[in-house]
Design an enzyme around this catalytic site. Structure first.
Site, PDB file in Angstrom:
ATOM      1  N   TYR A 114       0.840  -1.195   0.000  1.00  0.00           N
ATOM      2  CA  TYR A 114       0.000   0.000   0.000  1.00  0.00           C
ATOM      3  C   TYR A 114       0.880   1.251   0.000  1.00  0.00           C
ATOM      4  O   TYR A 114       1.986   1.258   0.548  1.00  0.00           O
ATOM      5  CB  TYR A 114      -0.886   0.053   1.250  1.00  0.00           C
ATOM      6  N   TYR A 153      -0.219 -10.292   0.213  1.00  0.00           N
ATOM      7  CA  TYR A 153       0.890  -9.875   1.064  1.00  0.00           C
ATOM      8  C   TYR A 153       0.796 -10.590   2.418  1.00  0.00           C
ATOM      9  O   TYR A 153      -0.281 -10.982   2.867  1.00  0.00           O
ATOM     10  CB  TYR A 153       0.897  -8.356   1.259  1.00  0.00           C
ATOM     11  N   ARG A 163      -2.757 -12.357   3.157  1.00  0.00           N
ATOM     12  CA  ARG A 163      -4.024 -11.840   2.685  1.00  0.00           C
ATOM     13  C   ARG A 163      -4.191 -12.183   1.213  1.00  0.00           C
ATOM     14  O   ARG A 163      -3.264 -11.997   0.420  1.00  0.00           O
ATOM     15  CB  ARG A 163      -4.093 -10.312   2.829  1.00  0.00           C
ATOM     16  N   HIS A 166      -7.003  -8.437  -2.824  1.00  0.00           N
ATOM     17  CA  HIS A 166      -8.309  -7.850  -2.510  1.00  0.00           C
ATOM     18  C   HIS A 166      -8.298  -6.354  -2.750  1.00  0.00           C
ATOM     19  O   HIS A 166      -7.243  -5.706  -2.780  1.00  0.00           O
ATOM     20  CB  HIS A 166      -8.712  -8.135  -1.062  1.00  0.00           C
ATOM     21  N   HIS A 168     -10.392  -2.891  -1.249  1.00  0.00           N
ATOM     22  CA  HIS A 168     -11.329  -2.345  -0.279  1.00  0.00           C
ATOM     23  C   HIS A 168     -12.367  -1.506  -1.011  1.00  0.00           C
ATOM     24  O   HIS A 168     -12.028  -0.718  -1.909  1.00  0.00           O
ATOM     25  CB  HIS A 168     -10.600  -1.482   0.744  1.00  0.00           C
TER      26      HIS A 168
END
Length: 244
Positions: A114, A153, A163, A166, A168
């Site tokens: 991110y 990640y 995870r 995906h 959000h």
């Protein structure tokens, strides 16, 4: 999310959602409530009124994450990774479209990192990818984004938790109190059933509401694949959201 049709209010089935306290998802232990939840039996004005977004001015590339952060204009200024289109429809529990609804999204880059000061994963940042977008649903409730498929990640839930890829997703309802936030997964990802967060959801059908489906007819030849992710805001078939 409360319906835009106040006479058609449907109480939420809380059995559809995971428990707030789920020891397998370790951070839920400290942040879960210790007292019983209070259900609102009748919607109040704060649930039925709020901001409208039909006149919100959007940038030319607000819903195109492949363009809205890049530093240059040449082809080498494009983000790295698999280009995809994500689209879908926001509807209420009766199948009615939810027009003029603000849909926002944020995600990791193709390497699984991110653009956030506290993300210390070893994957590099992409100088041409910000990972944030927004759009407004049309008269039929449809939204559309173009982006890069995010990478999985690791995270410190246990020594080898990962995870799944995906995105959000935030949907703003008819009031500030009805903003809903969830995660969109991708069909066929083998990490989905291994994810401790996903495994807090007890109903397999509820998990399926979080999985986007490959839509080959809408994919672009020699360009990108397309995934469809519909969002049902209330009722028995509602899409599960993190903060309900």
């Amino acid at each position: 999310m409360a319906s835009r049709h106040p006479t058609a209010f449907v109480m939420r089935d809380r059995n559809w959602h995971p428990p707030a306290y789920a020891p397998g998802y370790k951070t839920s232990v400290a942040r879960s409530p210790r007292q019983a939840l209070v259900a609102i039996q009748t919607p109040t004005p704060s649930e039925l009124t709020g901001p409208t977004f039909g006149d919100l001015e959007l940038g030319a590339h607000d819903n195109d994450l492949t363009l809205n952060y890049r530093e240059g204009t040449a082809r080498d200024g494009l983000p790295i990774g698999e280009r995809i289109i994500v689209y879908g429809r926001v509807i209420d529990q009766f199948g009615k479209p939810m027009p003029d609804t603000l849909v926002e999204m944020w995600q990791a880059n193709a390497g699984g990192r991110y653009r956030h000061s506290k993300d210390s994963y070893l994957a590099p940042l992409d100088p041409n990818f910000g990972g944030v977008g927004r759009t407004i649903t049309d008269a039929d409730g449809f939204y559309r984004f173009r982006t890069i498929r995010p990478g999985p990640y690791p995270w410190p839930n246990d020594p080898n938790s990962w995870r799944p890829a995906h995105i959000h997703v935030s949907v703003m309802g008819p009031s500030i109190s009805t903003r809903l936030i969830s995660q969109l997964y991708f069909e066929g990802d083998p990490l989905i059933p291994r994810c401790p967060i996903v495994n807090t959801i007890r109903d397999a059908d509820a998990v399926e509401t979080l999985v986007s489906r490959l839509d080959m007819p809408r994919s672009r030849s020699f360009d990108c694949l397309t995934y469809r992710f519909d969002i049902v805001t209330r009722g028995a078939l509602q899409t599960w959201f993190e903060n309900l």
